[in-house]
Motif scaffolding. Sequence first.
Motif, short mmCIF file in Angstrom:
data_model
loop_
_atom_site.label_atom_id
_atom_site.label_comp_id
_atom_site.label_asym_id
_atom_site.label_seq_id
_atom_site.Cartn_x
_atom_site.Cartn_y
_atom_site.Cartn_z
N THR A 583 0.97 -1.11 0.10
CA THR A 583 0.15 0.05 -0.03
C THR A 583 0.89 1.21 -0.01
O THR A 583 2.00 1.35 0.61
N LEU A 584 0.24 2.31 -0.39
CA LEU A 584 0.98 3.62 -0.32
C LEU A 584 -0.14 4.53 0.62
O LEU A 584 -1.00 4.62 0.44
N THR A 585 0.26 4.56 1.86
CA THR A 585 -0.39 5.08 2.95
C THR A 585 -0.35 6.83 3.04
O THR A 585 0.95 6.99 3.03
N CYS A 586 -1.33 7.48 3.07
CA CYS A 586 -1.23 8.71 3.28
C CYS A 586 -2.32 9.29 4.41
O CYS A 586 -3.23 8.50 4.79
N GLU A 587 -1.84 10.30 4.94
CA GLU A 587 -2.77 10.98 6.09
C GLU A 587 -2.74 12.45 5.82
O GLU A 587 -2.19 13.12 5.45
N THR A 588 -4.08 12.91 6.20
CA THR A 588 -4.27 14.43 6.05
C THR A 588 -5.00 14.72 7.61
O THR A 588 -5.82 13.99 8.10
N PHE A 589 -4.51 15.96 8.17
CA PHE A 589 -5.18 16.32 9.15
C PHE A 589 -5.04 17.98 9.33
O PHE A 589 -4.22 18.39 8.73
N LEU A 590 -5.70 18.35 10.23
CA LEU A 590 -5.54 19.96 10.38
C LEU A 590 -4.98 20.09 11.57
O LEU A 590 -5.07 19.50 12.88
N ARG A 591 -4.12 21.21 11.80
CA ARG A 591 -3.48 21.78 12.98
C ARG A 591 -3.02 23.11 13.02
O ARG A 591 -2.10 23.37 12.01
N ALA A 592 -3.34 23.83 14.18
CA ALA A 592 -3.05 25.33 14.14
C ALA A 592 -3.10 26.16 12.87
O ALA A 592 -2.52 26.84 12.33
N ASP A 646 -8.17 14.65 -2.25
CA ASP A 646 -8.16 13.46 -2.81
C ASP A 646 -6.56 13.31 -3.35
O ASP A 646 -5.95 14.00 -4.11
N PRO A 647 -5.59 12.54 -2.68
CA PRO A 647 -4.28 12.58 -2.99
C PRO A 647 -4.07 11.59 -4.29
O PRO A 647 -2.96 11.72 -4.80
N ALA A 648 -4.82 10.85 -4.82
CA ALA A 648 -4.72 10.05 -6.03
C ALA A 648 -4.26 10.72 -7.15
O ALA A 648 -2.98 10.40 -7.72
N PRO A 649 -4.83 11.91 -7.46
CA PRO A 649 -4.16 12.76 -8.65
C PRO A 649 -2.70 12.97 -8.61
O PRO A 649 -1.77 13.33 -9.42
N LEU A 650 -2.48 13.45 -7.29
CA LEU A 650 -1.16 13.99 -6.81
C LEU A 650 -0.09 13.04 -6.95
O LEU A 650 1.07 13.29 -7.41
#
Length: 803
Positions: A583-592, A646-650
């Motif tokens: 797998t190619l694992t990605c995370e997104t989150f918000l901070r500050a 959506d990270p797929a196109p990137l």
Amino acid sequence: MTRDTLPPAFARWFADQGWAPHPHQLALLAERDDTLLIAPTGGGKTLAGFLPSLVDLQAPEPGLHTLYVSPLKALANDIARNLARPVADLGLDIRIEDRTGDTSATRRARQRVDPPHVLLTTPESLALMLSYEEAPRIFATLRRVVIDEIHALAESKRGDQLMLGLARLRSLAPGLQVAGLSATVEDPAALARFMGGARVIEAPPGPAPDIAMLPTSAPAPWAGGGGHYAAADVMEAIRGARLTLVFINTRAQAELFFQALWAINDENLPIGLHHGSLSREARAKAEAAMASGALRALVCTGSLDLGIDWGDVDLVIQIGAPHNVKRLVQRIGRANHRYDSPSRARMVPANRFEVVECVAALQAVAENDLDGTPRADAPLDVLCQHILLTACVGPFDADALYSEVRRAGPYAALSRADFDACLDFCATGGYALRAYDRWQRLLLREGRWQLRDPRAARMIRMNIGTITDPETMKVRRRGNRVPLGEIEESFAASLTPGDTFLIGGQTVRYEGLREMVVEVTPQPARQPKIAVFNGIKMATSVQLSARVQALLGDPAQWDALPAEVREWLDLQRRISVLPEPGTLTCETFLRAGRAYFCIYGFAGRNAHQTLALLVTRRMEEAGLGPLGFVATDYAVLIWSLDPVADPAPLLAAENLRAGFDDWLAENAVMKRSFRAVAQVAGLLQRNLPGQRKSGKQATFSSDILYDTLRRFDPGHLLLRITRDAARHGLVDFDRIEAMVSDRPRLVHARAPHVTPLAAPLLLEAGRIPIRGLGEDRLIEAEAARMMAEAGLYFGDGAPDMGA
């Protein structure tokens, strides 16, 4: 003289030592073909390589008989010490000398007239000797070449340079026999092909090494790379051993850890320091002290990785993750350098991610699963240099040289078109440069190529080599002509009078520049700045990265990890997702007020830096407002004004490829790669009679050449070489392609906040401006606060995942 059996004098010598010759030593003695000997550390490889020569030299004749080539000058010095004993015991009337960059000009001149029977040298010095007009006479008597630690040379252009030199030696000395020696070979058949064809002889493996994590009084920190938290534990291990080698991956960290050890060395145990930026005198002093048993420990870098035989070393400590299993095995072998004794080594990970890597490396060592990175054959910039050096000897026939070059393993499949392109470049400089006399260096006369101006040979020889290190400046105490060592020119440019930095384990105060030398005065009581020595930049190997990912993604294997690391990973699993193989694992989150996008690529720092530049460029086009990134060997973290939905196109392979060539052509990385290629190929000459161009001068010259060729000759040979070199080396785009192509399932976790695996990346970004003794404490405080922030939401539910 026959070498079918061990002569009586040699049999008695072995018996007097209480030894019996190993079967692989006798096999090399009887062998008539080229050989690749793979034997464990302490298995007598070096003696096996030299035994046929010593037998032949019982009745020596004048002239050079054996050439020994090693990747390190320190290794050549060590071999000279070790050979002295059997030569003296056997009463052999032979001369053994070295020929490296440290050899005096007087001795080098004498060796050209009266070479010794055995010459110990490096690939660069051999290439220089082969460029002399006297080369046919010097090497006419050569019968044997021994290449030590051949696996290390095969991993870089130095090995390609050496194999071209070996092809030339075969022409000068028909019947030449070559032996390659190594303890760490992941693909023996490939290495034998690299030698141009050789019979592989494998000795039985020695006892399994005694290798484990060093117990420490405090757990590894969340981020950082110095391992200072374990200095007291390392000092205690040093006290309990006879002689310890403390390996550290970079020169700057070696300086800092050496200082940390001395700060707690209450007994004043003799501890030395050894790395490539120290002066020759300082390195020789440390080596001599180790050999004589005057030290209890030596803090060192890759400068002592290979083959140094100090029998009293009974402990190796690796500070920081090894990044490469083969390198780790090599370093382990420095302890208990005997065939029948297990090597004893301990590892000290510098942070939590490195704990996982160290455990994965231990598992690989136990399974004898060595890693290696395939290299492209036939680097053409090295061939260009070889052609120019050949012309320094005298006129040559192109057809004959092409045939000779194809006898070198890496160039066995070299096309005539590529050879002719290199020859044309050496003769004219190429289409865009052929109008300039300075690059028209060869001419064809009566069917043979020769130097247009014989005086050019001096300049060609002065710029020999394939190592293109960062520019350095010598450091000397004010009023003292003896250098302390060297620092990067870019670092020297950042200093102002009064600034302090570390070199050779001591704090010095910068006073100013005098004749391009950094003048300093000792300042032992001052808190130093950190001298950012470049040194060897190690990237985690593909195989070890895969093991790390497999360990992270499989909780069934976590029993091998410390409790605090298991808790860290368990928290990651609850809050977000764990990277898993395939797998190619990605995370997104918000901070500050910022949006974070984390990609767990496990492709190495260089590849992740390139990936971040490509992805942020596409994010900019999409209007997401990327603000910055940080890359490690394991992951890349990008922060932006707007989130990635959506990270797929990137991360689509076709999209990354589409922007790569345009981005690379405009990027400073390409110009840096061109500068290295131009130096090796001989287009850019750094060393001039009586002077050396500064880094700024060289950069200015190469940038002008690069821009000129891009505009007027985009198909120029050096631009083609540069694109390949940048793609495979500096930016590791191949690893990016493998990352996005070999892992068909993209996992995207939308985490509610910062995650445990991402927290060290944030700390990595935040630690850049933090300096001084409080660095580790500040990082730990920030880590505790951030992990508490992650823990606030512990158990809030599974993350939102998509494929």
